[in-house]
Scaffold this active site. Structure first.
Site, mmCIF file in Angstrom:
data_model
loop_
_atom_site.group_PDB
_atom_site.id
_atom_site.type_symbol
_atom_site.label_atom_id
_atom_site.label_comp_id
_atom_site.label_asym_id
_atom_site.label_seq_id
_atom_site.Cartn_x
_atom_site.Cartn_y
_atom_site.Cartn_z
ATOM 1 N N HIS A 1 0.851 -1.204 0.000
ATOM 2 C CA HIS A 1 0.000 0.000 0.000
ATOM 3 C C HIS A 1 0.878 1.242 0.000
ATOM 4 C CE1 HIS A 1 -4.145 1.670 1.105
ATOM 5 N NE2 HIS A 1 -3.369 2.729 0.959
ATOM 6 N N HIS B 1 -4.761 -0.154 6.644
ATOM 7 C CA HIS B 1 -4.569 0.769 7.774
ATOM 8 C C HIS B 1 -4.965 0.151 9.108
ATOM 9 C CE1 HIS B 1 -3.965 3.116 4.321
ATOM 10 N NE2 HIS B 1 -5.078 3.799 4.275
ATOM 11 N N ASP C 1 -2.950 0.724 12.414
ATOM 12 C CA ASP C 1 -3.115 1.939 13.224
ATOM 13 C C ASP C 1 -3.761 1.632 14.570
ATOM 14 O OD1 ASP C 1 -2.108 3.369 11.141
ATOM 15 O OD2 ASP C 1 -3.976 4.384 10.597
ATOM 16 N N ASP D 1 2.200 3.365 3.238
ATOM 17 C CA ASP D 1 1.196 4.341 2.808
ATOM 18 C C ASP D 1 1.878 5.685 2.544
ATOM 19 O OD1 ASP D 1 -1.269 5.367 2.089
ATOM 20 O OD2 ASP D 1 -1.930 5.738 4.151
ATOM 21 N N HIS E 1 1.981 4.969 -2.564
ATOM 22 C CA HIS E 1 1.496 5.889 -3.594
ATOM 23 C C HIS E 1 2.685 6.486 -4.342
ATOM 24 C CE1 HIS E 1 -2.558 5.621 -1.994
ATOM 25 N NE2 HIS E 1 -2.046 5.763 -0.791
ATOM 26 N N LYS F 1 -9.453 -0.833 -5.097
ATOM 27 C CA LYS F 1 -9.360 -0.143 -3.811
ATOM 28 C C LYS F 1 -10.623 0.629 -3.512
ATOM 29 C CE LYS F 1 -7.043 3.091 -1.019
ATOM 30 N NZ LYS F 1 -6.004 4.004 -1.446
ATOM 31 N N HIS G 1 -9.106 1.233 2.460
ATOM 32 C CA HIS G 1 -8.702 2.248 3.438
ATOM 33 C C HIS G 1 -9.763 2.192 4.538
ATOM 34 C CE1 HIS G 1 -8.071 6.632 4.700
ATOM 35 N NE2 HIS G 1 -9.341 6.433 5.041
ATOM 36 N N HIS H 1 4.570 8.638 11.708
ATOM 37 C CA HIS H 1 4.552 8.942 13.137
ATOM 38 C C HIS H 1 4.019 10.348 13.350
ATOM 39 C CE1 HIS H 1 8.128 6.014 12.887
ATOM 40 N NE2 HIS H 1 7.058 5.344 13.201
#
Lengths: 326, 441
Positions: free
Chosen positions: A22, A208, A211, A267, A24, A146, A179, A236
């Site tokens: 994942h 994600h 997280d 990501d 971009h 996606k 996502h 972070h």
């Protein structure tokens, strides 16, 4: 053995190697870039192109062989750009179709919902064309679909998007990646919609998820068959998890026997027009963070090479190898 | 919009230099040397006459030099009106006026923008954005004097944020003062983004061998302390005690005052390839962003050497006015050095977006080497550690726009070849790095 579509053409699944699931390449708003290019690319698109190529080759030097560019409609996808740079870099790039929206839909899609007279959703048609015919005349075909659910939750439009994704998936066999906002536990909502549309949940990566420290939630996603994306290493940002916390989640779940359901990524976006210069991200948030820091930290927590290879090589391969409509 | 009528016929009569550091000073000197006999106004935000910045992180910080030893000679530009401690607050491109300290706009025939850059200082989430005593940046003489005072108080531990050139030099000076030093760097190796990972790894080891506690791949997310800093929180979850913190995370060009001037402000004052920002207005030094045709890139260059050369170039360009004979492009080979931990690091050209780094002299392991950067078939840059003589040869090749084949041939033609080493792809993914790229079907 199966062939997987990439920006450089089909690649044998056995050759995918260590894969970041994942990432971009660029987020370029298509209409801004078409009408006022410098507002999106800045004055020096060539410099951006050079930097993207250099960053991807830096990544390749760490042994990563494939990345998934999870950039789709509404997210700033530029497949011609990705195809161009893919010819200059030592990593395979799997491009995605789908739509990145939390609720709003462009009029084009909003006014073309599935109806009794025309049951096929325009969204499904768009996704399938990206997968079967290719994107923007480049010949590059999407290798994954996606969609996104955010804090708004499963709104009627969002549910429509998820169903359209499910249908395109079943029609083409390419996997699904998502996502989510893990704190909202909305990966479970996505699974519910996909399952209702007959999707085999082992073909779905709930993105994600890393997280969250809510182990019950994460195990529920994986026990239902899906993979979870621990896919924001290096992000972070204030209020988000630290590296130690992100590493601990993966290490704990590996120890609990879940290493065959976890995939890794950052990501990270190599160039984005979303933010002006005033927005500063943590400098360690780069595509080499997993290679340079996460993996040594996982090893230090007792994660074995076998688990690491599973998360980085075997699991992504399994996701892309499962093919065919159903 | 053409040149000022008076300038067109007789050349400029009144020129302002905004910024009284190296680029501003050099442009002023060049104006005088080129025969400009009109009125010259130099506006400097700092209260000091021009001084040399490289010693700030080294000799001034370790106490070897005092303020007097770093002042630059200003006699050649003596015939100027120095407005030190003055701030230009507005520029009108159309009228070519400057507003200084909020006064009435003053007209000029020519304006040289050399306002430099400001050290980046992030706000932290804690109360007051982390504005605690003991937290420093290092950009100006006053910054350096304040930091030196804090270091003289023999703090227990210094924490430097950023392992770039300034951060590494500050860390080096602190170690030579016998202080405990932690360096926090977000990249995987110091200067990795500029020089590539293999060279970055050499610099990592150099720091560690000199006793620096180097924390890579992490950044400072918060600072803690009552009035004075006591500790910092890192993004990897760690917490480090610190009595002095130095933020060395780069600069932002000082263009805030130009936002509504009519100039194009885009990560600096955007100039053409001759350093012209608008008719009668040029820019030089850290604030100027211009297309360097030699490297086909638009960028700013924050080097000492560039401040001198670009300051002079911009002055000549300003005097050339509407005469195309004086419109020479500014296409330097940037050159830079850094002294850290007893080693001299030099970079010539640009390593941005390089395709290959090749060690052509010495070896990375010995910390005595020259590396060349290739992009397509061009030699675009050279880096060296402790190899000043060999470096000079390659710097010359870059200036001659040598192709890669020529550069490599020049190496082979040497009587005692130093040996050519291709840098292997580094990897911490040892077990996985041998997997080949997927074969295209």
């Amino acid at each position: 053995m199966a062939m997987v579509e990439t920006a450089g053409g089909p690649v044998e699944s056995a050759e995918l190697g260590p894969t970041l699931v994942h990432e971009h390449i660029v987020n370029i708003n298509a209409e801004v870039a078409r009408d006022q290019p410098p507002m999106s690319w800045g004055p020096d698109r060539t410099a951006i192109r050079d930097r993207v190529i250099a960053d991807l080759n830096d990544l390749a030097s760490r042994g990563i062989r494939t990345i998934v560019d999870a950039t789709v409609f509404g997210h700033g996808r530029d497949v011609a750009f990705v195809q161009d740079i893919s010819e200059h870099v030592g990593v395979n790039i799997i491009v995605a179709t789908g739509i990145y929206t939390f609720d709003h839909l462009p009029h084009f899609f909003d006014r073309r919902p599935p109806t009794a007279q025309r049951p096929r959703d325009a969204l499904t048609e768009f996704f399938v064309r990206d997968i079967v015919q290719g994107i923007a005349g480049t010949g590059v075909k999407a290798g994954i679909i996606k969609c996104a659910t955010d804090v708004q939750g499963l709104t009627p439009r969002n549910e429509r998007v998820l169903r359209a994704v499910a249908l395109a998936h079943r029609e083409t066999g390419v996997p699904i990646t998502t996502h989510t906002v893990a704190a909202e536990r909305n990966g479970l909502d996505q699974q519910r919609v996909f399952a209702a549309e007959g999707v085999d949940l082992t073909r779905v990566v709930i993105g994600h998820s890393g997280d969250s420290q809510d182990y019950d939630y994460l195990r529920a996603l994986m026990d239902a068959g899906s993979l979870i994306g621990a896919d924001r290493f290096g992000m972070h940002l204030p209020g988000r998890l630290s590296m130690d916390e992100r590493v601990a989640i993966v290490a704990d779940l590996c120890a609990q026997g879940y290493s065959d359901r976890i995939v890794l990524s950052h990501d990270y976006t190599l160039y984005s027009d979303w933010f002006d210069d005033s927005v500063v991200f943590p400098p360690e948030w780069r595509m080499t963070h997993i290679s340079d820091f996460t993996i040594p930290a996982l090893r230090a927590r007792g994660v074995t090479e076998e688990h690491i290879t599973r998360m980085l090589v075997d699991n992504p391969r399994r996701v892309f190898e499962a093919q065919g409509p159903y | 919009m053409g040149p000022h009528p008076s300038a067109e016929k007789t050349g400029p009569r009144r020129i302002a230099v905004v910024g009284a550091s190296l680029a501003g000073l050099e442009s002023a000197k060049e104006l005088r040397q080129a025969g400009f006999g009109g009125e010259l106004v130099i506006i400097g935000r700092e209260r000091h006459l021009p001084y040399d910045r490289p010693p700030l992180s080294k000799e001034l910080l370790d106490g070897r030099f005092g303020q007097q030893q770093i002042m630059l000679p200003t006699d050649e530009a003596v015939d100027a009106e120095w407005r030190l401690g003055g701030t230009a607050t507005g520029l009108d491109v159309g009228r070519r006026t400057l507003t200084i300290d909020g006064g009435e706009p003053e007209p000029f025939d020519g304006i040289i923008l050399a306002t430099g850059a400001d050290a980046r200082r992030p706000r932290f989430p804690g109360e007051g954005g982390g504005e605690l005593d003991g937290i420093h940046v290092l950009r100006t003489l006053d910054d350096a004097l304040a930091l030196e005072r804090d270091l003289s108080a023999a703090p227990g531990r210094v924490l430097v944020v950023g392992a770039g050139f300034i951060g590494a030099e500050v860390a080096s000076t602190c170690r030579s003062r016998g202080l405990d030093v932690t360096v926090v760097e977000g990249l995987s190796a110091p200067l990795e983004g500029t020089l590539g990972h293999p060279v970055g790894q050499v610099l990592s080891q150099l720091q560690r061998d000199h006793g620096v506690d180097l924390r890579l791949g992490t950044s400072v997310v918060d600072v803690h302390g009552a009035r004075r800093v006591e500790a910092v929180q890192l993004s990897d979850g760690g917490r480090v005690r610190a009595d002095v913190v130095v933020l060395a995370i780069g600069v932002t060009p000082a263009t805030g005052w130009l936002e509504h001037s009519g100039l194009t402000i885009d990560r600096g004052v955007l100039c053409d390839e001759t350093c012209l920002a608008a008719p009668g207005i040029v820019a030089a030094g850290d604030v100027a962003r211009w297309p360097n045709r030699r490297f086909a890139e638009v960028r700013r260059v924050e080097h000492w050497d560039n401040a001198i050369r670009q300051g002079r170039h911009a002055a000549r360009r300003l005097l050339a006015g509407a005469d195309p004979a004086g419109w020479a492009p500014y296409d330097p080979v940037p050159w830079f050095w850094s002294d850290q931990f007893g080693s001299k690091l030099q970079l010539a050209g640009s390593a941005r977006g390089f395709d290959e780094l090749r060690i052509v002299s010495g070896s990375l392991g010995s910390r005595r080497f020259v590396g060349l950067y290739r992009r397509d078939d061009m030699l675009i840059g050279a880096v060296s550690v402790n190899s000043a003589k060999a470096f000079l040869r390659y710097r010359t090749l870059i200036e001659r726009s040598a192709t890669w084949s020529e550069a490599v041939a020049a190496e082979r033609a040497r009587p005692t070849p130093a040996g050519v080493t291709r840098v292997p792809p580094s990897s911490t993914l040892n077990t996985l790095s041998t997997i080949p790229k997927g074969t295209r079907a």
